[in-house]
Motif scaffolding. Sequence first.
Motif, PDB file in Angstrom:
ATOM      1  N   PRO A  25     -64.754 -53.009  -2.137  1.00 12.28           N
ATOM      2  CA  PRO A  25     -63.824 -53.083  -1.007  1.00 12.28           C
ATOM      3  C   PRO A  25     -62.500 -52.347  -1.244  1.00 12.28           C
ATOM      4  CG  PRO A  25     -63.989 -55.209  -2.109  1.00 12.28           C
ATOM      5  CD  PRO A  25     -65.032 -54.326  -2.721  1.00 12.28           C
ATOM      6  N   LEU A  26     -62.202 -51.993  -2.493  1.00 11.09           N
ATOM      7  CA  LEU A  26     -60.953 -51.261  -2.722  1.00 11.09           C
ATOM      8  C   LEU A  26     -61.122 -49.777  -2.396  1.00 11.09           C
ATOM      9  CD1 LEU A  26     -59.542 -52.867  -5.980  1.00 11.09           C
ATOM     10  CD2 LEU A  26     -59.288 -53.576  -3.602  1.00 11.09           C
ATOM     11  N   ALA A  33     -63.766 -50.795   2.637  1.00 13.93           N
ATOM     12  CA  ALA A  33     -62.602 -51.327   3.359  1.00 13.93           C
ATOM     13  C   ALA A  33     -62.845 -51.498   4.865  1.00 13.93           C
ATOM     14  CB  ALA A  33     -61.386 -50.440   3.112  1.00 13.93           C
ATOM     15  N   GLY A  82     -52.656 -61.979  -2.051  1.00 12.58           N
ATOM     16  CA  GLY A  82     -53.915 -61.363  -1.603  1.00 12.58           C
ATOM     17  C   GLY A  82     -53.634 -59.974  -1.032  1.00 12.58           C
ATOM     18  N   ARG A  83     -54.680 -59.329  -0.554  1.00 15.57           N
ATOM     19  CA  ARG A  83     -54.562 -57.988   0.030  1.00 15.57           C
ATOM     20  C   ARG A  83     -54.910 -58.041   1.505  1.00 15.57           C
ATOM     21  NH1 ARG A  83     -54.226 -54.014  -4.343  1.00 15.57           N
ATOM     22  NH2 ARG A  83     -53.009 -55.294  -5.744  1.00 15.57           N
ATOM     23  N   MET A 111     -56.467 -56.159   4.201  1.00 17.49           N
ATOM     24  CA  MET A 111     -57.376 -55.000   4.177  1.00 17.49           C
ATOM     25  C   MET A 111     -56.932 -53.914   5.165  1.00 17.49           C
ATOM     26  SD  MET A 111     -59.661 -55.177   1.958  1.00 17.49           S
ATOM     27  CE  MET A 111     -59.176 -56.253   0.644  1.00 17.49           C
ATOM     28  N   GLY A 112     -57.136 -52.644   4.755  1.00 18.90           N
ATOM     29  CA  GLY A 112     -56.750 -51.541   5.631  1.00 18.90           C
ATOM     30  C   GLY A 112     -55.285 -51.144   5.456  1.00 18.90           C
ATOM     31  N   ARG A 145     -53.259 -45.775  -2.930  1.00 22.65           N
ATOM     32  CA  ARG A 145     -52.745 -45.318  -4.226  1.00 22.65           C
ATOM     33  C   ARG A 145     -51.874 -44.077  -4.067  1.00 22.65           C
ATOM     34  NH1 ARG A 145     -54.515 -45.796  -9.428  1.00 22.65           N
ATOM     35  NH2 ARG A 145     -54.481 -48.011  -9.025  1.00 22.65           N
ATOM     36  N   LYS A 170     -47.570 -43.222   0.188  1.00 21.60           N
ATOM     37  CA  LYS A 170     -46.510 -44.233   0.203  1.00 21.60           C
ATOM     38  C   LYS A 170     -45.760 -44.147   1.534  1.00 21.60           C
ATOM     39  CE  LYS A 170     -48.078 -45.631  -3.627  1.00 21.60           C
ATOM     40  NZ  LYS A 170     -49.131 -46.665  -3.549  1.00 21.60           N
ATOM     41  N   LYS A 190     -42.036 -51.333   0.547  1.00 22.38           N
ATOM     42  CA  LYS A 190     -42.741 -51.265  -0.752  1.00 22.38           C
ATOM     43  C   LYS A 190     -43.764 -50.129  -0.769  1.00 22.38           C
ATOM     44  CE  LYS A 190     -44.328 -55.004  -2.875  1.00 22.38           C
ATOM     45  NZ  LYS A 190     -45.071 -56.282  -3.045  1.00 22.38           N
ATOM     46  N   ASN A 230     -53.946 -47.627   6.092  1.00 23.08           N
ATOM     47  CA  ASN A 230     -54.750 -46.496   5.619  1.00 23.08           C
ATOM     48  C   ASN A 230     -55.866 -46.205   6.624  1.00 23.08           C
ATOM     49  OD1 ASN A 230     -57.179 -48.035   4.886  1.00 23.08           O
ATOM     50  ND2 ASN A 230     -55.936 -48.868   3.205  1.00 23.08           N
ATOM     51  N   ASP A 289     -58.838 -46.669   6.927  1.00 24.61           N
ATOM     52  CA  ASP A 289     -59.878 -47.633   7.272  1.00 24.61           C
ATOM     53  C   ASP A 289     -59.379 -48.797   8.112  1.00 24.61           C
ATOM     54  OD1 ASP A 289     -62.115 -46.345   6.291  1.00 24.61           O
ATOM     55  OD2 ASP A 289     -61.545 -46.834   4.244  1.00 24.61           O
TER      56      ASP A 289
HETATM   57  C1  COA Z   1     -55.869 -49.349  -1.829  1.00 25.45           C
HETATM   58  C2  COA Z   1     -55.268 -50.191  -2.927  1.00 25.45           C
HETATM   59  C3  COA Z   1     -56.380 -50.617  -3.889  1.00 25.45           C
HETATM   60  C4  COA Z   1     -54.249 -49.338  -3.666  1.00 25.45           C
HETATM   61  O1  COA Z   1     -53.783 -50.123  -4.667  1.00 25.45           O
HETATM   62  P1  COA Z   1     -52.797 -49.696  -5.827  1.00 25.45           P
HETATM   63  O2  COA Z   1     -52.375 -48.298  -5.745  1.00 25.45           O
HETATM   64  O3  COA Z   1     -53.457 -50.096  -7.082  1.00 25.45           O
HETATM   65  O4  COA Z   1     -51.525 -50.537  -5.461  1.00 25.45           O
HETATM   66  P2  COA Z   1     -51.060 -51.793  -6.238  1.00 25.45           P
HETATM   67  O5  COA Z   1     -52.225 -52.724  -6.425  1.00 25.45           O
HETATM   68  O6  COA Z   1     -50.363 -51.354  -7.466  1.00 25.45           O
HETATM   69  O7  COA Z   1     -50.043 -52.433  -5.222  1.00 25.45           O
HETATM   70  C5  COA Z   1     -48.638 -52.284  -5.294  1.00 25.45           C
HETATM   71  C6  COA Z   1     -47.999 -53.486  -4.649  1.00 25.45           C
HETATM   72  O8  COA Z   1     -48.340 -53.496  -3.275  1.00 25.45           O
HETATM   73  C7  COA Z   1     -49.048 -54.692  -2.948  1.00 25.45           C
HETATM   74  N1  COA Z   1     -50.142 -54.312  -2.063  1.00 25.45           N
HETATM   75  C8  COA Z   1     -50.898 -53.200  -2.145  1.00 25.45           C
HETATM   76  N2  COA Z   1     -51.794 -53.184  -1.152  1.00 25.45           N
HETATM   77  C9  COA Z   1     -51.612 -54.304  -0.450  1.00 25.45           C
HETATM   78  C10 COA Z   1     -52.241 -54.851   0.680  1.00 25.45           C
HETATM   79  N3  COA Z   1     -53.272 -54.218   1.254  1.00 25.45           N
HETATM   80  N4  COA Z   1     -51.807 -56.036   1.152  1.00 25.45           N
HETATM   81  C11 COA Z   1     -50.778 -56.672   0.580  1.00 25.45           C
HETATM   82  N5  COA Z   1     -50.122 -56.195  -0.502  1.00 25.45           N
HETATM   83  C12 COA Z   1     -50.543 -55.030  -1.016  1.00 25.45           C
HETATM   84  C13 COA Z   1     -49.606 -55.218  -4.270  1.00 25.45           C
HETATM   85  O9  COA Z   1     -49.829 -56.607  -4.224  1.00 25.45           O
HETATM   86  C14 COA Z   1     -48.508 -54.821  -5.200  1.00 25.45           C
HETATM   87  O10 COA Z   1     -47.441 -55.758  -5.086  1.00 25.45           O
HETATM   88  P3  COA Z   1     -46.590 -56.223  -6.378  1.00 25.45           P
HETATM   89  O11 COA Z   1     -45.952 -54.949  -6.888  1.00 25.45           O
HETATM   90  O12 COA Z   1     -45.636 -57.205  -5.824  1.00 25.45           O
HETATM   91  O13 COA Z   1     -47.609 -56.776  -7.321  1.00 25.45           O
HETATM   92  C15 COA Z   1     -54.557 -51.432  -2.349  1.00 25.45           C
HETATM   93  O14 COA Z   1     -53.509 -51.051  -1.526  1.00 25.45           O
HETATM   94  C16 COA Z   1     -55.522 -52.362  -1.616  1.00 25.45           C
HETATM   95  O15 COA Z   1     -56.168 -53.204  -2.253  1.00 25.45           O
HETATM   96  N6  COA Z   1     -55.613 -52.226  -0.269  1.00 25.45           N
HETATM   97  C17 COA Z   1     -56.530 -53.025   0.507  1.00 25.45           C
HETATM   98  C18 COA Z   1     -57.928 -52.426   0.469  1.00 25.45           C
HETATM   99  C19 COA Z   1     -58.059 -51.155   1.263  1.00 25.45           C
HETATM  100  O16 COA Z   1     -57.610 -51.083   2.402  1.00 25.45           O
HETATM  101  N7  COA Z   1     -58.686 -50.136   0.650  1.00 25.45           N
HETATM  102  C20 COA Z   1     -58.933 -48.850   1.308  1.00 25.45           C
HETATM  103  C21 COA Z   1     -58.168 -47.765   0.642  1.00 25.45           C
HETATM  104  S1  COA Z   1     -58.359 -46.256   1.523  1.00 25.45           S
END
Ligand code: COA
Length: 371
Positions: free
Chosen positions: A216-217, A221, A250-251, A253-254, A258, A261, A300, A305, A307
């Motif tokens: 799901p990451l 998604a 939690g996250r 979704m959508g 990475r 920003k 932040k 994104n 999806d």
């Molecule tokens: C895509 C994703 C994995 C990128 O993650 P990443 O670059 O590793 O970012 P991080 O996990 O370091 O997140 C940075 C901060 O933002 C927060 N954050 C990131 N995505 C978030 C989300 N979808 N909802 C809530 N908070 C989120 C994290 O909790 C973290 O907070 P903290 O610094 O207080 O711990 C992540 O944003 C995510 O899990 N998104 C949801 C799944 C999704 O939509 N995926 C499709 C990607 S195209």
Amino acid sequence: MIAKGLEGVVIADSAISLVDGKNGRLLYRGYAIGDLARFSTYEETAYLLLFGSLPSRAQLASFSRVLRRSRRLSKPLLEVLAGPCRHLLPIDALRTAVSLLVQDDPCPGDRSLEAVLERGIRLIALFPSIAATHYRLSQGQKPIAPDATLGHAANFLWMLTGKKPPAEEARLVDLDLILHAEHSLNASTFAARVTASTLSDLYAAVTTAVGTLKGPLHGGAASAVVAMLDQIGSESRVRAYIQETVRTHGRVMGFGHREYKVLDPRVPVMRDVASRLEKGRRYYEILRALEREMAPLGKKGIFPNVDLYSGTVYHSLSIPQPLFDPLFALGRIAGWVAHVHEQLADNRLIRPRSAYTGPKARRYVPLEERP
Ligand SMILES: CC(C)(COP(=O)(O)OP(=O)(O)OC[C@H]1O[C@@H](n2cnc3c(N)ncnc32)[C@H](O)[C@@H]1OP(=O)(O)O)[C@@H](O)C(=O)NCCC(=O)NCCS
């Protein structure tokens, strides 16, 4: 300092796409994603990714002809889809099928760049056939043969439903495939390049890539978003849902990316499409409320994104939810092939290091001396 998850680490030169996460720009071979979404087709975009420039009319016609005549699944593959794969999730069936395609290739070990592209074009043509055929078989329906008079996306809908889709519906699927076609070194593309760098074959590289999409990451998604929308249920429950998700770390979704920003440049295209589809109206309203409530997290660097809206668009087009993950692959296959080709054109085994944090050297104790 270790870059966990390889965040910010540049591991290769690549001329395929520019993901400019600071300014919210995405270019395929120099062309802005917004322009490709407006003016291009998936077939043309795939050509662009594979060959580096937009095709002439003759080149596109010939590319399209090859795609159209490569859609048919072999009998052994059909048997596997109908047999051992029948009850697998579509993404698992796709992964298994790609792996099996090696059996239809008389010379899978031919690593010449021309052979890789030729094979890659076949994979682009076969992905929709595999996804649609497996889905029908899993539902106890008969497979439908490809129709060479239809374009790439229209043929997918035909093979899935047995109905010739209206042009607007085929166009929306085509648009979705363009938006998902390429995204530099995302998890699946990186995985494909790692496998290719060992001089394994294209089938193995693409199988690896499809494997990463299940999570799901990354590729999962769109369905995770729709599951979340079903859980939220209505606009009035959005605020409470977000508060609870943020409170429990939690996250949502959508959201989040990475690289981006700021707003992912694919979102406005998908949002606009979703806003025009009546069937997904209830989801669309919840999504707009989610965007409003999540706006403070922009500080932040957390923005929607691609999806966030794609699941709603698929739902509106009556594409079954289990097919959401393979749909990502139907688009991204063009990017994977372009990257494997680029990797092989100037290969070096990808083999990073880890910093060892395990125990220091220990004396081995024979089993009989252990308690
Ligand atoms: C895509 C994703 C994995 C990128 O993650 P990443 O670059 O590793 O970012 P991080 O996990 O370091 O997140 C940075 C901060 O933002 C927060 N954050 C990131 N995505 C978030 C989300 N979808 N909802 C809530 N908070 C989120 C994290 O909790 C973290 O907070 P903290 O610094 O207080 O711990 C992540 O944003 C995510 O899990 N998104 C949801 C799944 C999704 O939509 N995926 C499709 C990607 S195209």
